[in-house]
Design a protein around this motif. Structure first.
Motif, PDB file in Angstrom:
ATOM      1  N   ARG A  33      33.425  49.995  45.810  1.00  0.00           N
ATOM      2  CA  ARG A  33      32.143  49.626  46.407  1.00  0.00           C
ATOM      3  C   ARG A  33      30.993  49.768  45.418  1.00  0.00           C
ATOM      4  O   ARG A  33      30.020  48.990  45.470  1.00  0.00           O
ATOM      5  N   LYS A  83      29.085  52.630  53.494  1.00  0.00           N
ATOM      6  CA  LYS A  83      28.735  51.238  53.794  1.00  0.00           C
ATOM      7  C   LYS A  83      27.256  51.140  54.155  1.00  0.00           C
ATOM      8  O   LYS A  83      26.537  50.243  53.684  1.00  0.00           O
ATOM      9  N   GLY A  84      26.782  52.078  54.958  1.00  0.00           N
ATOM     10  CA  GLY A  84      25.373  52.090  55.309  1.00  0.00           C
ATOM     11  C   GLY A  84      24.477  52.375  54.113  1.00  0.00           C
ATOM     12  O   GLY A  84      23.429  51.751  53.932  1.00  0.00           O
ATOM     13  N   SER A 131      25.030  51.679  51.022  1.00  0.00           N
ATOM     14  CA  SER A 131      24.985  50.533  50.107  1.00  0.00           C
ATOM     15  C   SER A 131      24.055  49.435  50.588  1.00  0.00           C
ATOM     16  O   SER A 131      23.669  48.561  49.812  1.00  0.00           O
ATOM     17  N   THR A 132      23.670  49.482  51.863  1.00  0.00           N
ATOM     18  CA  THR A 132      22.708  48.501  52.383  1.00  0.00           C
ATOM     19  C   THR A 132      21.275  49.028  52.357  1.00  0.00           C
ATOM     20  O   THR A 132      20.367  48.374  52.863  1.00  0.00           O
ATOM     21  N   GLY A 133      21.094  50.229  51.796  1.00  0.00           N
ATOM     22  CA  GLY A 133      19.753  50.761  51.648  1.00  0.00           C
ATOM     23  C   GLY A 133      19.343  51.773  52.693  1.00  0.00           C
ATOM     24  O   GLY A 133      18.173  52.190  52.729  1.00  0.00           O
ATOM     25  N   ALA A 168      22.530  56.319  57.811  1.00  0.00           N
ATOM     26  CA  ALA A 168      23.912  55.920  57.581  1.00  0.00           C
ATOM     27  C   ALA A 168      24.882  56.801  58.365  1.00  0.00           C
ATOM     28  O   ALA A 168      25.900  56.314  58.880  1.00  0.00           O
ATOM     29  N   ASP A 199      24.907  55.675  62.050  1.00  0.00           N
ATOM     30  CA  ASP A 199      25.693  54.454  62.239  1.00  0.00           C
ATOM     31  C   ASP A 199      27.179  54.713  62.039  1.00  0.00           C
ATOM     32  O   ASP A 199      28.021  54.106  62.715  1.00  0.00           O
TER      33      ASP A 199
END
Length: 867
Positions: free
Chosen positions: A708, A829-830, A832-834, A840, A843
């Motif tokens: 990732r 994953k959260g 990496s989306t900022g 994160a 979520d």
């Protein structure tokens, strides 16, 4: 050859230069055909050795024989010297009257120089007895004569003694001058034991002036010197225990004092030293919240001091006994009278403990409602607030705060508390070790509690918030001092890691490990000792907490700070430009409920415990009532920051119904959260992924995460050794560490993460120039902390926050390793989306399967800080 020039006399100074050689030499003389003079010297040497390092009964036997042989030799000076030594031994044996008679005979018998030596020895005994005026009188008479006769060794001893008496009277500057003069003289002699004693005395002087790190360093140096001479160190133990007590390490001081008492009894040692050790053990037990042990130790100490006619010491022991009886029972008029009498006697002695006794008398009188008596005693104690060492001034300000509270002056209470805590702030900046800084806050707990109570009564929620922050997580406000250039510490850490790894390997193979465990404990003591020597380098504690600034930075979010006043939790809800207070439940009930939740989460970490899920959820609802009260209904829809007291650090906050689906973070203090918010990521954006050995899943999330992040640094297998891991973590933007976490309740700064070459401990992290901006710890118990001092936390998470880490994700409970993997993948994953760590993590919990194991895993993890 005349008796005065007899080479056997060289054995006497050798007792304190090379004790074992002197003892052997004396026995060799007696095995020959000595003259009465020579035999007197030999028995004198053995008597001194036995008095200081062995059996006091044997000492008296040899010294009496030495006295009789000196009389037969018709040497007045020889007889006077022995009588002085015999006087000291008799007093140490508790036979004070006989000892003083021996001194009188020695002074009458000897010549000018030997008379001065006996005067010095009697001065030493006056000090032992706590009769400081007499001690100063005798030593002041002795020093000019010893100087005029160029008696360097005895002059140095006399200066050291005079300095020690000055310390007992609180005259630190005079003591320092005498210690310095004595040290210059010791450098010209070969008296190794006396040199060690001088270093030990300088440690005592540093302690009396409030410099705990220097005191500990000097006492450790003295211990090393004594060890080379193979001599017991009972006085050193007493002094070290005093320093440990002032540093908040009461349990450690109690263990050391009790061990020394056992050793002293085993060799038939000095009764005077035993009484002093029992006194320090009693003080330690009282400060360790063990009043019954304190009563037992103090009562024996009082009896021994009385039998030894040591009124000064007896009175100090009575003070501890009264404090312990108060802690174990109820306030009474008898205790007020006893404390007042002790305060009067201590004041007459010129003891620095007199204000403490007066404060105690005033505090008990207040509890009984005797306001006039309380005011009289507290006014006396309050006089010490203007001068003296830090703890004495704090005692004075505590007394002043209680006077103001009794008079109904909230403003007076807050002013006294502010001044007293300022004194302690200044003191703590001299402490480099995070452990000492955290534990030192216990000395301000009463002042902080008084201020919070006054704020609750009359100041409004905003003032209560400010005072809650004034004494919360203050040890985290500045980084601990770092000793990267200390080769002894670095080699100790390496050796500790190797031994710990070998011990763990032996356990897994079923081999015995006692020897390895003993060596590991020894290395732990050495490492801890080196870190406690570090002096603080912070000029101050930074800017004061500003509620207005906090409210401005919260935006749409809320911060809930839980303040505890007189055992009840108050939720201070900050947001929308104001601070509101909501009364909640009792702290004791909340702590008990939190333990029930922890037990439930431990069970849910294993498949097959699904039936416990409703029970854990019900406990979460109960915790919400106890901790948030009606504040839970006013949290708004934005992010929430929870600031709990140290004793509630194990609450899984995401389990509380009103917080379960929120962006939630936890911080040790509102000030810590603001500092984390202001922390900027380091340039470069490096990502470091670490996989330690022995995980059930093998750290299965790490390979997926490597893909990732493009080209992260991945450390696993042999690459995941502590030196390499530390080098890569320093200044990283994000670190994910999948490694076994071990929490050490007995020594929190040895809590660790398992690496390929052994444990990575908190002390290792404290050597980083800058810890990673964000850290994710994916294994069990990595967020467990120890509550110490007034409201401080020690452990892995709190070690990272002052070092440049703005956010940490870690677990406060055992977790299911397999269930952690999807949680971690969703968390990253959260990120990496900022998203922030808290966003994160919220979520990631929602993305987990709905079974009990995965839900419990999500609740166990918490986001700390503000990144």
């Amino acid at each position: 050859m005349t008796a005065d020039g007899d080479p056997v006399l060289e054995l006497l100074p050798m007792v304190f230069a090379a004790p074992s050689e002197a003892l052997a030499g004396a026995r060799e003389v007696l095995d020959g055909d000595p003259t009465p003079f020579q035999a007197s010297v030999a028995h004198h040497v053995i008597g001194i050795w036995q008095r200081d390092f062995g059996d006091l009964r044997l000492a008296l036997k040899h010294l009496r024989r030495a006295r009789d042989l000196a009389a037969r030799a018709e040497s007045a000076d020889r007889e006077a010297d022995v009588l002085g030594t015999l006087g000291v031994a008799l007093v140490h044996a508790g036979r004070t009257r006989q000892g003083l008679v021996a001194f009188e005979r020695g002074i009458a018998r000897g010549s000018r120089q030997s008379r001065a030596r006996v005067l010095f020895l009697r001065a030493y005994v006056w000090w032992v007895l706590g009769r400081h005026k007499e001690a100063l009188d005798d030593v002041r008479r002795a020093i000019p004569v010893l100087r005029q006769t160029d008696d360097v060794i005895w002059t140095a001893r006399a200066l050291t003694l005079r300095a020690t008496v000055h310390l007992a009277l609180g005259a630190v500057d005079r003591a320092d001058a005498d210690f310095t003069a004595a040290e210059r003289l010791w450098e010209t002699t070969g008296q190794e034991h006396d040199k060690a004693d001088a270093v030990e005395s300088r440690g005592l002087a540093a302690f009396r002036s409030g410099d705990i790190p220097v005191a500990l360093r000097l006492l450790d140096e003295a211990e090393e010197m004594y060890a080379k001479l193979t001599t017991p160190t009972f006085m050193l133990t007493i002094r070290r225990c005093e320093v440990l007590l002032s540093a908040g390490l009461a349990a450690e001081a109690l263990a050391q004092a009790d061990t020394a008492v056992g050793l002293l009894d085993g060799i038939g040692g000095q009764s005077t030293r035993k009484a002093e050790l029992l006194l320090v053990a009693a003080r330690a037990a009282r400060l360790a919240d063990d009043p019954h042990t304190a009563i037992a130790r103090a009562a024996v100490a009082v009896r021994l001091f009385a039998a030894q006619r040591r009124t000064w010491w007896q009175t100090h022991a009575q003070l501890v006994l009264i404090e312990a009886r108060l802690a174990a029972g109820r306030p009474s008029g008898r205790l007020v009278a006893d404390a007042a009498a002790v305060a009067g006697r201590l004041a007459a002695f010129g003891s620095p403990s007199a204000p403490e006794a007066a404060l105690l008398a005033g505090r008990i009188a207040l509890a009984l409602g005797w306001t006039a008596d309380a005011e009289r005693h507290l006014a006396v104690a309050a006089r010490s607030r203007r001068a003296g060492p830090p703890l004495a001034r704090m005692t004075g300000w505590a007394a002043q705060a209680l006077r103001a509270e009794a008079a109904g002056s909230g403003r007076g209470v807050l002013e006294a508390c502010r001044r007293g805590l300022d004194v302690l702030d200044d003191h703590r900046t001299t402490l480099g070790a995070s452990e000492l800084r955290a534990r030192a806050t216990a000395q301000g707990a009463e002042l902080a509690a008084l201020a919070q109570r006054a704020s609750l009564d009359s100041g409004g929620p905003r003032r209560l918030l400010a005072w809650s922050e004034r004494w919360r997580a203050t040890a985290l406000s500045t980084p601990p001092a770092r000793p990267p250039a200390d080769p002894v510490l670095l080699s100790g850490l390496t050796a500790f890691r190797e031994i710990a790894a070998r011990a763990e390997e032996a356990r897994m193979e079923g081999r015995p490990v006692p020897a390895l465990e003993r060596e590991q404990r020894r290395l732990e003591r050495e490492i801890r000792s080196r870190t406690l020597h570090m002096r603080g380098n912070a000029p101050g504690e930074g800017e004061r907490f500003d509620p207005t600034r906090l409210l401005a930075r919260l935006g749409e979010g809320r911060l809930v700070e839980l303040a505890v006043v007189d055992g009840r939790v108050h939720a201070l809800l900050c947001g929308q430009g104001r601070v509101r207070r909501f009364a909640a439940g009792l702290l004791s009930e909340a702590m008990a409920e939190a333990e029930h939740v922890q037990a439930g989460l431990r069970r849910l970490a294993h498949p097959g415990a699904e039936a416990r899920l409703p029970v854990v959820e019900a406990a979460g609802r109960r915790l919400e009532e106890l901790l948030l009260g009606e504040a839970a209904q006013h949290l708004g829809s934005g992010p929430v920051v929870v600031v709990p007291p140290g004793r509630l650090h194990r609450v899984p906050w995401a389990l509380l119904p009103s917080l379960r689906e929120r962006v939630l973070s936890v911080s040790p203090s509102a000030g810590s959260w603001l500092r984390a918010l202001d922390t900027r990521p380091p340039p470069g954006g490096r990502h470091v992924l670490v996989r330690g050995p022995g995980l059930a899943t093998g750290g299965a999330e790490v390979p997926d995460l490597a893909g990732r992040y493009g080209r992260p640094t991945v450390l696993e297998h042999d690459d995941a050794e502590v030196p390499r891991v530390l080098a890569e973590l320093d200044g990283a933007a994000l670190a994910h560490i999948a490694a076994h976490g071990t929490f050490r309740a007995d020594s929190p700064l040895f809590s660790s993460l398992g690496m390929a070459d052994g444990p990575l401990i908190v002390h290792d992290f404290e050597r980083l120039a800058r810890s990673p901006y964000r850290i994710i710890l994916s294994s069990c118990d990595t967020a467990r902390l120890a509550s110490v001092g007034a409201d401080e936390l020690l452990g892995l998470v709190t070690a990272l926050l002052p070092l440049g880490t703005a956010g940490v994700v870690a677990s406060s409970a055992p977790v299911n390793d397999a269930a952690v993997v999807p949680l971690m993948l969703a968390l990253h994953k959260g990120l990496s989306t900022g998203l922030s760590l808290a966003e994160a993590l919220r979520d990631a919990r929602a993305a987990l399967p709905g079974d009990a194991v995965h839900q419990a895993t999500g609740w166990a993890f918490t986001a700390f800080g503000a990144a």
